[in-house]
Design a protein around this motif. Structure first.
Motif, PDB file in Angstrom:
ATOM      1  N   ASN A   1      -3.602   6.552   1.936  1.00 50.20           N
ATOM      2  CA  ASN A   1      -3.085   7.104   3.182  1.00 50.20           C
ATOM      3  C   ASN A   1      -3.785   6.421   4.353  1.00 50.20           C
ATOM      4  N   PRO A   2      -3.095   5.599   5.132  1.00 52.78           N
ATOM      5  CA  PRO A   2      -3.743   4.856   6.226  1.00 52.78           C
ATOM      6  C   PRO A   2      -4.371   5.729   7.299  1.00 52.78           C
ATOM      7  N   ILE A   3      -3.980   7.018   7.374  1.00 54.29           N
ATOM      8  CA  ILE A   3      -4.524   7.882   8.421  1.00 54.29           C
ATOM      9  C   ILE A   3      -5.201   9.108   7.822  1.00 54.29           C
ATOM     10  N   ALA A   4      -5.764   8.949   6.621  1.00 49.11           N
ATOM     11  CA  ALA A   4      -6.504  10.054   6.013  1.00 49.11           C
ATOM     12  C   ALA A   4      -7.784  10.324   6.800  1.00 49.11           C
ATOM     13  N   SER A   5      -8.257  11.556   6.711  1.00 49.31           N
ATOM     14  CA  SER A   5      -9.504  11.932   7.393  1.00 49.31           C
ATOM     15  C   SER A   5     -10.684  11.508   6.519  1.00 49.31           C
ATOM     16  N   LEU A   6     -10.904  10.201   6.460  1.00 49.34           N
ATOM     17  CA  LEU A   6     -11.944   9.621   5.616  1.00 49.34           C
ATOM     18  C   LEU A   6     -12.489   8.373   6.300  1.00 49.34           C
ATOM     19  N   ILE A   7     -13.792   8.320   6.497  1.00 49.73           N
ATOM     20  CA  ILE A   7     -14.408   7.105   7.035  1.00 49.73           C
ATOM     21  C   ILE A   7     -14.479   6.065   5.919  1.00 49.73           C
ATOM     22  N   SER A   8     -13.925   4.893   6.162  1.00 47.86           N
ATOM     23  CA  SER A   8     -13.972   3.808   5.182  1.00 47.86           C
ATOM     24  C   SER A   8     -14.126   2.475   5.900  1.00 47.86           C
ATOM     25  N   VAL A   9     -14.737   1.523   5.194  1.00 48.48           N
ATOM     26  CA  VAL A   9     -14.906   0.180   5.749  1.00 48.48           C
ATOM     27  C   VAL A   9     -14.466  -0.831   4.694  1.00 48.48           C
ATOM     28  N   PRO A  10     -13.203  -1.224   4.714  1.00 48.65           N
ATOM     29  CA  PRO A  10     -12.722  -2.225   3.769  1.00 48.65           C
ATOM     30  C   PRO A  10     -13.104  -3.647   4.207  1.00 48.65           C
ATOM     31  N   PHE A  11     -13.446  -4.471   3.222  1.00 50.38           N
ATOM     32  CA  PHE A  11     -13.616  -5.910   3.392  1.00 50.38           C
ATOM     33  C   PHE A  11     -12.557  -6.548   2.505  1.00 50.38           C
ATOM     34  N   GLN A  12     -11.492  -7.041   3.125  1.00 47.35           N
ATOM     35  CA  GLN A  12     -10.331  -7.529   2.388  1.00 47.35           C
ATOM     36  C   GLN A  12     -10.271  -9.052   2.443  1.00 47.35           C
TER      37      GLN A  12
END
Length: 268
Positions: free
Chosen positions: A37-48
């Motif tokens: 979910n692109p707008i979930a209430s979750l802090i994330s830091v992807p390195f793609q």
């Protein structure tokens, strides 16, 4: 550089395979669903990490890492503000003929989504807001040289392990270097994913864009496999996959590309 890229890609693929015997629990499955979910209430830091080739008459190639922090903010009891940033770090060779090598930062795309905390009718999750193009490129060939802005939105539904939805934006340039081409670009990302009970996620999407100034489409089709694992008790997501360029602008990438990634997760 191609050898190093293959080694890095194989290392991430191997990491995903090596942790396949680590069983997920309900928490891991919930985290995996939130990542879909692109707008979930979750802090994330992807390195793609991405690699593409076939550019121009010199068969140029490009490798880049998108650093994509997602930070939610609670506005009140009913609404969240979700900040999504994309900062590319790129290395490329002969992208437009024999133009040599470039390495550095690309332009930042910053999106802000105002999203209800609870799903709407039919379980639809949605968010809308502004998107901005910020000319942070350290080399003229790595960016547009333009400031831009426009609307963005996302809508999706999650059910029985499935996530189906679309994210889109349109950006127009309004300032910047006068000798650079104007920007008028529509981005559309339909996506479908399935998350298993043990936190494997299989995703199919496109990241299509239409350049209204040049009247050209870019249509890469991506298939990725992700797994939630724990490293020193901290949850992370490992991703590996491929993409195929169904359509690209004149002189753009062709054939198959590679995608891999590592996402740091900071659940509440």
């Amino acid at each position: 550089m191609k050898s190093a890229i293959r080694i890095a890609s194989l290392s991430i693929v191997s990491s995903v395979i090596c942790v396949s015997n680590v069983r997920g629990d309900d928490d891991a499955q919930d985290l995996a669903k939130k990542l879909s979910n692109p707008i979930a209430s979750l802090i994330s830091v992807p390195f793609q990490f991405n690699y593409d080739s076939g550019y121009g008459p010199s068969d140029g190639h490009k490798a880049y890492v998108n650093i994509q922090p997602v930070i939610p903010f609670s506005l009140n009891e009913d609404w969240n503000l979700i900040s999504r940033t994309i900062l590319p770090v790129a290395s490329q060779t002969d992208i437009t003929g024999p133009t040599g090598d470039q390495f550095g930062l690309g332009d930042i795309t910053q999106s802000l989504f105002f999203s209800p905390k609870e799903p709407g009718a039919g379980g639809i999750v949605w968010g809308v807001g502004p998107a901005f193009l910020i000319p942070t490129a350290t080399d003229p060939m790595l960016g547009t040289g333009k400031w831009g802005a426009g609307p963005t939105g996302v809508a999706l539904k999650q059910f029985d392990g499935w996530t189906v939805g679309m994210l889109a934006n349109h950006i127009w340039s309004f300032a910047g270097e006068s000798d650079r081409a104007d920007v008028s670009s529509t981005f559309m990302q339909p996506f479908v994913s399935y998350t298993t009970h043990d936190a494997w996620t299989f995703t199919l999407n496109t990241e299509s864009s239409f350049n209204w100034e040049a009247d050209e489409w870019s249509v890469p089709i991506n298939f990725t496999v992700s797994k939630i694992v724990k490293i020193d008790k901290a949850p992370v997501s490992l991703t590996a996959g491929v993409r195929y360029w169904a359509q690209s602008p004149e002189g753009g990438p062709e054939g198959w590309g590679v995608r891999a990634g590592l996402t740091l997760l900071f659940p509440k």
